[in-house]
Design a protein around this motif. Structure first.
Motif, PDB file in Angstrom:
ATOM      1  N   GLY A   5      81.754  11.948 -34.330  1.00 44.39           N
ATOM      2  CA  GLY A   5      80.928  10.845 -33.850  1.00 44.39           C
ATOM      3  C   GLY A   5      79.730  10.562 -34.728  1.00 44.39           C
ATOM      4  N   MET A   6      79.529  11.328 -35.784  1.00 43.79           N
ATOM      5  CA  MET A   6      78.342  11.188 -36.629  1.00 43.79           C
ATOM      6  C   MET A   6      78.339   9.861 -37.377  1.00 43.79           C
ATOM      7  N   VAL A   7      77.131   9.469 -37.785  1.00 40.53           N
ATOM      8  CA  VAL A   7      76.960   8.316 -38.665  1.00 40.53           C
ATOM      9  C   VAL A   7      76.432   8.824 -39.999  1.00 40.53           C
ATOM     10  N   MET A   8      77.108   8.405 -41.092  1.00 42.70           N
ATOM     11  CA  MET A   8      76.666   8.773 -42.431  1.00 42.70           C
ATOM     12  C   MET A   8      76.137   7.528 -43.135  1.00 42.70           C
ATOM     13  N   GLN A   9      75.193   7.745 -44.045  1.00 40.89           N
ATOM     14  CA  GLN A   9      74.463   6.654 -44.660  1.00 40.89           C
ATOM     15  C   GLN A   9      75.295   5.883 -45.687  1.00 40.89           C
ATOM     16  N   ARG A  10      75.302   4.579 -45.559  1.00 37.06           N
ATOM     17  CA  ARG A  10      75.986   3.717 -46.528  1.00 37.06           C
ATOM     18  C   ARG A  10      75.132   3.564 -47.791  1.00 37.06           C
ATOM     19  N   GLY A  11      75.786   3.225 -48.887  1.00 39.01           N
ATOM     20  CA  GLY A  11      75.088   2.813 -50.099  1.00 39.01           C
ATOM     21  C   GLY A  11      74.369   3.899 -50.859  1.00 39.01           C
ATOM     22  N   LYS A  12      74.528   5.172 -50.466  1.00 38.31           N
ATOM     23  CA  LYS A  12      73.903   6.295 -51.159  1.00 38.31           C
ATOM     24  C   LYS A  12      74.927   7.426 -51.258  1.00 38.31           C
ATOM     25  N   PRO A  13      74.780   8.318 -52.267  1.00 34.99           N
ATOM     26  CA  PRO A  13      75.604   9.526 -52.249  1.00 34.99           C
ATOM     27  C   PRO A  13      75.371  10.277 -50.936  1.00 34.99           C
ATOM     28  N   ILE A  14      76.432  10.873 -50.383  1.00 35.35           N
ATOM     29  CA  ILE A  14      76.347  11.522 -49.077  1.00 35.35           C
ATOM     30  C   ILE A  14      76.492  13.030 -49.266  1.00 35.35           C
ATOM     31  N   PRO A  15      75.401  13.784 -49.190  1.00 34.64           N
ATOM     32  CA  PRO A  15      75.514  15.239 -49.318  1.00 34.64           C
ATOM     33  C   PRO A  15      76.212  15.846 -48.103  1.00 34.64           C
ATOM     34  N   VAL A  16      77.189  16.691 -48.379  1.00 37.76           N
ATOM     35  CA  VAL A  16      77.827  17.511 -47.348  1.00 37.76           C
ATOM     36  C   VAL A  16      77.656  18.948 -47.807  1.00 37.76           C
ATOM     37  N   TRP A  17      77.107  19.796 -46.952  1.00 42.23           N
ATOM     38  CA  TRP A  17      76.811  21.157 -47.383  1.00 42.23           C
ATOM     39  C   TRP A  17      77.120  22.146 -46.264  1.00 42.23           C
ATOM     40  N   GLY A  18      77.088  23.421 -46.624  1.00 41.92           N
ATOM     41  CA  GLY A  18      77.351  24.433 -45.616  1.00 41.92           C
ATOM     42  C   GLY A  18      77.409  25.812 -46.218  1.00 41.92           C
ATOM     43  N   TRP A  19      78.155  26.703 -45.559  1.00 47.92           N
ATOM     44  CA  TRP A  19      78.178  28.108 -45.927  1.00 47.92           C
ATOM     45  C   TRP A  19      79.609  28.641 -45.881  1.00 47.92           C
ATOM     46  N   ALA A  20      79.878  29.586 -46.745  1.00 52.93           N
ATOM     47  CA  ALA A  20      81.183  30.243 -46.810  1.00 52.93           C
ATOM     48  C   ALA A  20      80.989  31.583 -47.515  1.00 52.93           C
ATOM     49  N   ASP A  21      82.082  32.274 -47.792  1.00 51.53           N
ATOM     50  CA  ASP A  21      81.977  33.524 -48.545  1.00 51.53           C
ATOM     51  C   ASP A  21      81.598  33.249 -49.994  1.00 51.53           C
ATOM     52  N   LYS A  22      80.917  34.173 -50.573  1.00 58.55           N
ATOM     53  CA  LYS A  22      80.592  34.112 -51.993  1.00 58.55           C
ATOM     54  C   LYS A  22      81.859  33.891 -52.814  1.00 58.55           C
ATOM     55  N   GLY A  23      81.813  32.891 -53.684  1.00 59.02           N
ATOM     56  CA  GLY A  23      82.928  32.614 -54.576  1.00 59.02           C
ATOM     57  C   GLY A  23      84.098  31.904 -53.934  1.00 59.02           C
ATOM     58  N   GLU A  24      84.001  31.607 -52.671  1.00 60.15           N
ATOM     59  CA  GLU A  24      85.105  30.959 -51.970  1.00 60.15           C
ATOM     60  C   GLU A  24      85.183  29.482 -52.358  1.00 60.15           C
ATOM     61  N   GLN A  25      86.381  28.989 -52.543  1.00 61.16           N
ATOM     62  CA  GLN A  25      86.572  27.574 -52.864  1.00 61.16           C
ATOM     63  C   GLN A  25      86.560  26.759 -51.579  1.00 61.16           C
ATOM     64  N   VAL A  26      85.793  25.674 -51.605  1.00 63.43           N
ATOM     65  CA  VAL A  26      85.671  24.787 -50.447  1.00 63.43           C
ATOM     66  C   VAL A  26      86.189  23.411 -50.847  1.00 63.43           C
ATOM     67  N   THR A  27      87.020  22.835 -49.997  1.00 69.51           N
ATOM     68  CA  THR A  27      87.613  21.530 -50.281  1.00 69.51           C
ATOM     69  C   THR A  27      87.295  20.560 -49.153  1.00 69.51           C
ATOM     70  N   ILE A  28      86.837  19.368 -49.530  1.00 69.35           N
ATOM     71  CA  ILE A  28      86.575  18.296 -48.568  1.00 69.35           C
ATOM     72  C   ILE A  28      87.570  17.178 -48.822  1.00 69.35           C
ATOM     73  N   THR A  29      88.156  16.673 -47.742  1.00 71.66           N
ATOM     74  CA  THR A  29      89.015  15.492 -47.826  1.00 71.66           C
ATOM     75  C   THR A  29      88.383  14.378 -47.005  1.00 71.66           C
ATOM     76  N   PHE A  30      88.171  13.233 -47.672  1.00 73.59           N
ATOM     77  CA  PHE A  30      87.543  12.093 -46.993  1.00 73.59           C
ATOM     78  C   PHE A  30      88.053  10.807 -47.637  1.00 73.59           C
ATOM     79  N   GLN A  31      88.492   9.884 -46.809  1.00 73.41           N
ATOM     80  CA  GLN A  31      88.987   8.598 -47.287  1.00 73.41           C
ATOM     81  C   GLN A  31      90.115   8.784 -48.324  1.00 73.41           C
ATOM     82  N   LYS A  32      91.016   9.734 -48.023  1.00 74.08           N
ATOM     83  CA  LYS A  32      92.192  10.010 -48.853  1.00 74.08           C
ATOM     84  C   LYS A  32      91.842  10.546 -50.236  1.00 74.08           C
ATOM     85  N   LYS A  33      90.626  11.025 -50.390  1.00 74.72           N
ATOM     86  CA  LYS A  33      90.225  11.640 -51.656  1.00 74.72           C
ATOM     87  C   LYS A  33      89.773  13.066 -51.390  1.00 74.72           C
ATOM     88  N   THR A  34      89.965  13.916 -52.404  1.00 71.77           N
ATOM     89  CA  THR A  34      89.658  15.333 -52.256  1.00 71.77           C
ATOM     90  C   THR A  34      88.546  15.731 -53.215  1.00 71.77           C
TER      91      THR A  34
END
Length: 657
Positions: free
Chosen positions: A33-62
């Motif tokens: 339900g969130m709203v993300m800002q148009r017209g600017k780069p959108i930072p997405v951040w978080g936490w995981a294990d050291k050295g772990e690969q994190v993948t985001i899929t959005f709008q059919k792009k990875t």
């Protein structure tokens, strides 16, 4: 540069503490339900294990990254156009890998609203002002998010705690306990721009500006503020204070309850003939402890048995209110309007008894004048704009009895939220770098007792927030203090004489600090609301109009709308032909003006006559200084052609002709 280095170090410390959590994690702001800002780069951040690969899929792009040595990761999505709903997926390649899915995401404009209680004032509070409009709230394109109040005396936190208002769509139910200014701003900006709106409210009633500024920003110029905070870094000390204050409050309440004849006084048949008769606006009947008031009101056959709403204005401080022996409402502190609903069948034909039990731990019990005191009937009984058609006014006379006289309750809250930096640490720092369109800063009432440093505080606040977002052009709309006369809230009101003699108002000084700070900042605008306040209420109800003026500021700041006209400003001042001529940035409404004062060489101010014509104001006097609307509760007599009021100001005059 120092701030950035410290931020990196703090982030590293935070991430080390989180590295034990193997699963990939996102901040609380990232929810369905969130709203993300148009017209600017959108930072997405978080936490995981050291050295772990994190993948985001959005709008059919990875998009892929790797968690650093401290377990922190960040991916900046490219600029997006307004739209949605979309889905965002986050997954990691660790042993305990799991996929996080956030759906129903909208892309639009996101606004951060912060400050104190006038941001907190809810839709429920202002509902009688806008009944029809609020009843129609239903827009899934406007989403609401409330940050949970929290403090930190031990440095910055990595994340916030969210309330149950987590990106909820704008409906009457969802907005009921949400910020009225935020709700109306979202509605206004959606109607203006036709794109989704995200409203993040992060405020705390009664808090001073210092609580919202970083330690680094205060350390050099205000070292004593930082030292004051250091005292409360001891958890044992804070815990002991909280326990002691709680014990004092409980003991006070126990003594009060034993001494007060509650069950007797609430009975409708109780004989109050021996009680003293007082006028609710006569302050001689005050008391600390419990005070009882009873009023007999006759109800005719037409109104008997009907549901109704009892308006009891605003009371100081705590009340429990009964009708015919049945409790119909209670309020725990002074500010909320007393609007108590009477169920069908409780009012009877003939004599009815309203009983109020005041409970005051400090100060003098009293009614607040100029508020409505009445019984309201009919389908429109919830409206106060206008008032209902079918009303029975209450009388000003009450039967009075001092129930249990008590000394003031010792102790008080520790109030960590009022200490320097505690809110910046806990609820501001973790919000960044969430992409936003602009900030609303609506605060100042708690700093009117010491307004001198406020302009510098405000400059530091905007600076450290921009540093945190790494955006030195982050737009700020500063909402100026409304008009208000605190003397009427004290229980010792003084008559208001007009024109009043000049005084060095703390409220006016703080408005001037807000004006000068906004004027000095190319990415800030001032929303002037010195005509939207209430003499007797520090929380005025006209929040839709406040939101409209905030919207005008963002039209200019964010969307570069050159056609938008804001409040008039003085751009030059000179003495000519024995008069002070003030030239404004726009034409204003012509006529005779009030609220102008001039000062001689000794600095003594006196009232002065003034008139407006075109874009000029003529003050019929010669002086070294001129000021306007320099009162706690001024009258706004200078208006733009569209009706916007001019800010109060104080200017030095070049007296050479």
């Amino acid at each position: 540069m120092i701030i950035k280095k410290l931020s990196i170090v703090l982030l590293a410390i935070i991430c080390v503490s989180l590295s034990a959590n193997a699963e990939v994690r996102l901040p609380q702001l990232f929810q369905s339900g969130m709203v993300m800002q148009r017209g600017k780069p959108i930072p997405v951040w978080g936490w995981a294990d050291k050295g772990e690969q994190v993948t985001i899929t959005f709008q059919k792009k990875t998009y892929t990254t790797t968690a650093d040595d401290q377990g922190c990761w960040r991916i900046d999505l490219p600029k997006q156009k307004a739209g949605g709903p979309y889905t965002l997926e986050v997954k990691s390649d660790g042993v305990k890998s799991e996929k996080l899915t956030i759906d129903n995401i909208l892309i639009g404009d996101v606004w951060l609203l912060s400050g104190q209680s006038n941001i907190d004032v809810t839709i429920e509070r202002v509902y009688p002002q806008y009944v029809n409009e609020i009843d129609q709230f239903n827009n899934d394109q406007i989403r609401l998010f409330r940050v949970q109040n929290e403090t930190s005396t031990h440095g910055v936190k990595d994340d916030i705690r969210a309330t149950n208002i987590n990106w909820k769509p704008l409906t009457k139910q969802n907005a009921w306990l949400f910020s009225a200014v935020g709700s109306f701003l979202g509605k206004r900006m959606f109607e203006k721009n036709k794109v989704p709106q995200g409203i993040i409210v992060n405020s705390w009633g009664g808090t001073p500006i210092e609580a919202w500024i970083s330690k680094d920003s205060l350390q050099k110029d205000y070292p004593m503020l930082v030292k004051r905070m250091a005292i409360y870094e001891s958890d044992n000390y804070v815990r002991a204070q909280v326990q002691a204050n709680g014990a004092a409050s409980r003991q006070w309440n126990e003594i009060l309850e034993k001494a007060d004849a509650v069950e007797d006084y609430i009975q409708p048949a109780f004989n109050d003939a021996d009680w003293k008769t007082i006028n609710q606006n006569d302050w001689s009947w005050r008391g600390t402890g419990s005070v009882w008031l009873r009023q007999h009101i006759n109800i005719d056959k037409v109104h008997a048995g009907k549901p109704a709403r009892l308006l009891l204005g605003t009371l100081y401080d705590q009340d429990v209110t009964y009708l015919n022996g049945r409790q119909i409402g209670s309020t725990g502190y002074q500010y909320p309007p007393r609007r108590y609903d009477i169920p069908e069948g409780l009012l009877k034909e003939g004599d009815n008894v309203i009983t109020i039990r005041f409970i005051n731990k400090n100060g003098a019990v009293h009614f607040i004048p100029q508020k409505p005191y009445m019984l309201c009937f009919g389908e429109d009984r919830f409206s106060q704009n206008p008032l209902p058609k079918d009303v029975i006014p209450l009388g000003k006379e009450w039967k009075f009895h001092l129930g249990a006289e008590m000394p003031p309750c010792p102790g008080g809250d520790v109030s960590l939220q009022n200490l320097p930096t505690t809110l910046y640490n806990a609820v501001l720092y973790p919000l960044a770098p969430y992409a936003i369109s602009g900030v609303v800063w609506y605060q100042g009432e708690s700093n009117t007792g010491s307004p001198a440093p406020y302009a510098d505080y405000l400059k530091k606040l905007m600076g450290c927030w921009r540093d945190r977002w790494q955006d030195q052009q982050m737009p700020f709309c500063i909402v100026q203090l409304a008009n208000y006369d605190g003397r009427q809230q004290t229980g010792f009101p003084r008559p208001i004489v007009y024109p009043a003699e000049p005084v060095n108002s703390g409220w006016a000084q703080l408005r001037e600090a807000q004006r000068t700070a906004a004027k000095a900042d190319p990415y800030a605008e001032l929303a002037v609301i010195n005509d939207l306040g209430e003499t007797v209420d520090i929380h005025p109800l006209r929040k839709k109009e406040v939101a409209e003026r905030i919207g005008l500021c963002f039209d200019r700041l964010v969307f570069n709308d050159k056609k938008v006209t804001l409040s008039p400003e003085v751009i030059s001042a000179e003495v000519k032909d024995g008069k002070i001529i003030l030239t404004l940035d726009q034409p204003i409404q012509s006529g005779t003006l009030q609220e102008f004062e001039i000062a001689d060489e000794m600095g003594k101010f006196v009232n002065a006559e003034a008139t407006a014509s075109g874009n000029q104001i003529e003050v019929r006097a010669v002086a070294n200084k001129v000021r306007y609307a320099w009162k706690d509760d001024p009258k706004s007599t200078v208006r733009s052609l569209t009706g916007l009021p001019m800010s109060s100001f104080e200017l030095k005059i070049n007296n050479k002709q």
